[in-house]
Design an enzyme around this catalytic site. Structure first.
Site, mmCIF file in Angstrom:
data_model
loop_
_atom_site.group_PDB
_atom_site.id
_atom_site.type_symbol
_atom_site.label_atom_id
_atom_site.label_comp_id
_atom_site.label_asym_id
_atom_site.label_seq_id
_atom_site.Cartn_x
_atom_site.Cartn_y
_atom_site.Cartn_z
ATOM 1 N N ASN A 112 0.817 -1.213 0.000
ATOM 2 C CA ASN A 112 0.000 0.000 0.000
ATOM 3 C C ASN A 112 0.847 1.257 0.000
ATOM 4 O O ASN A 112 1.647 1.464 0.897
ATOM 5 C CB ASN A 112 -0.892 0.034 1.242
ATOM 6 C CG ASN A 112 -2.016 -0.964 1.120
ATOM 7 O OD1 ASN A 112 -2.654 -1.047 0.069
ATOM 8 N ND2 ASN A 112 -2.247 -1.722 2.179
ATOM 9 N N ILE A 113 0.654 2.070 -1.007
ATOM 10 C CA ILE A 113 1.284 3.386 -1.037
ATOM 11 C C ILE A 113 0.279 4.357 -0.411
ATOM 12 O O ILE A 113 -0.863 4.436 -0.874
ATOM 13 C CB ILE A 113 1.596 3.789 -2.497
ATOM 14 C CG1 ILE A 113 2.632 2.846 -3.127
ATOM 15 C CG2 ILE A 113 2.067 5.234 -2.568
ATOM 16 C CD1 ILE A 113 4.050 3.013 -2.635
ATOM 17 N N CYS A 137 14.238 7.023 -2.853
ATOM 18 C CA CYS A 137 13.832 6.080 -1.811
ATOM 19 C C CYS A 137 15.028 5.148 -1.634
ATOM 20 O O CYS A 137 16.159 5.622 -1.545
ATOM 21 C CB CYS A 137 12.538 5.349 -2.191
ATOM 22 S SG CYS A 137 12.563 4.549 -3.809
#
Lengths: 202, 202
Positions: A112-113, A137
Site C-alpha cells: 500500500n502506497i 527512496c
C-alpha cells in the site's frame, strides 16, 4: 570534486524527471560529488528510517533542505505473507523433484502506497522554490516511481506512458499494486497549482 | 492540443537527458501534441531512411530544424550472420528433441556504430542554440543510447553509470558492441566546448 579518477558516480537509477527535478536510489557517499554538481536545493526522501549520518551531514553542509516522507518499502500484511509463504513451501515440499529455497521471495502485489503522503510530497515537488530537487527512496523503483507517476498524471501523460516510465526503472520488480495506485490517483485537486514544467501545458 | 481525452502521449522510451535535451523512439503522429508542448527547436534523427511525410510536415510547421545522421540500425555483416544462422540451424536439426524457429533471431554483438557520425551529432547536441532538442532513432535504444552515452562521458560520468542508463532503455536488447563503443569513445577532443549542463562541472 569527483572520485580519484575525476569521474562522477551518479546514484543508482539516477535520472532527470523534468527541469529541476531528479530521481534516484539511495545516495551513497560515493555519489556526493555528483550530487553537489547538481546544485540541489532540496531532497525528498521517501524512506521512514532515520537519515544516515553521512547523508545528514552532506545535506547540512550543502545547505540542502531535507523533506522526509516515510513510506514503508514493503507494507503488505506480513502475517498474511508469512502464511502464504508457509503454504507454498508445504505444497512444494509435498511434490517430488522440486527444490525451493526456504526463504522463497514472494511477489508483493499488495503493497500500500499511502495517498496522503504522496500528495504532501507532490506539493513539495511542484514548488519551484525547492528546485533543483532530488526524489529518492531505497532503490529508486517503487516509492519514487509512484511519486513520479503521480507527477506525470498532473502533466496529463496518458497512463500507458506513465507505466512505461515506471517499468523502465522497476523492471522485473514492477508491482501491479503501484500501477493500480497511480491509475486511481486523482490529480484534479492540483489543477490550480502553478505548472511551468517543460512538459506541461502552456 | 492533446488526444481526444486531453492526455499527452510521449513517444516510446521518452526521457529527459539533461536541460533542453530529450531522447525517445521514433515519434508517431499521436505523439505530436506532446512534442509541441516541449517547444522543440531541433530534432536529431539517427535513422538513414527518408523522414516520413507526416514527421517532415510536423517539423516544418513547427519551425523545428531536423538534423539527420543516418546510422544503420543493424550493421553486422549480413552474409556472415546468415552463415552463422545456417550453421546453428544445422546443429539444432541434427540433435533430436530440439525445436528451433527457422528464422532464429541472432544476437547482434557486432553492430558498428560509426564514430565520426556520433561526433558530428554530439556537436549538435552540445550547441545550446539547438535546444530544446530531441534525439531519436527507431526504438530509442541502441543508436540513441550510444549518442547519449557519449554525451555522459563528456559529463565525466563513470562507465558503469553510463551502462546503467544505456541498459535501462535497451533492457533485454542491450548490445555488448554498443557498450564497447561507448567505452572506447574518446571524449577528450570536446574538452573546450562550452558546457553549461546541469550535471557538468561548474
Amino acid at each position: 570534486p569527483t572520485d580519484d579518477d575525476g569521474f562522477y558516480i551518479p546514484p543508482l537509477n539516477f535520472a532527470m524527471v523534468d527541469n529541476g527535478i531528479f530521481r534516484s536510489g539511495f545516495p551513497d557517499t560515493a555519489n556526493f560529488p555528483f550530487l553537489q554538481s547538481l546544485g540541489l536545493r532540496s531532497i525528498i526522501c521517501l524512506c521512514p528510517e532515520p537519515y544516515p549520518e553521512a547523508n545528514a551531514e552532506f545535506v547540512k553542509s550543502n545547505g540542502i533542505q531535507l523533506f522526509q516522507f516515510g513510506i514503508e518499502g514493503c507494507k503488505e500484511d506480513r502475517s498474511l505473507s508469512k502464511s502464504i509463504s508457509k503454504r507454498i513451501r508445504s505444497i512444494c515440499h509435498s511434490s517430488r523433484n522440486t527444490t525451493v529455497h526456504p526463504n522463497i521471495e514472494l511477489e508483493e502485489p499488495f503493497v500500500n502506497i499511502p495517498e496522503d503522503t504522496i500528495r504532501e510530497a507532490l506539493k513539495v515537488v511542484l514548488d519551484e522554490k525547492n528546485h533543483p530537487l532530488l526524489i529518492h527512496c531505497n532503490r529508486g523503483k517503487h516509492r519514487t516511481g509512484c511519486l513520479v507517476g503521480c507527477f506525470r498524471k498532473l502533466q496529463r501523460w496518458c497512463l500507458s506512458s506513465v507505466f512505461d516510465e515506471y517499468q523502465r526503472f522497476a523492471a522485473a520488480k514492477s508491482r501491479v499494486s503501484d500501477q493500480r495506485f497511480m491509475e486511481l490517483f486523482d490529480a484534479s485537486s492540483f489543477k490550480h497549482l502553478p505548472m511551468s514544467f517543460s512538459c506541461s501545458m502552456r
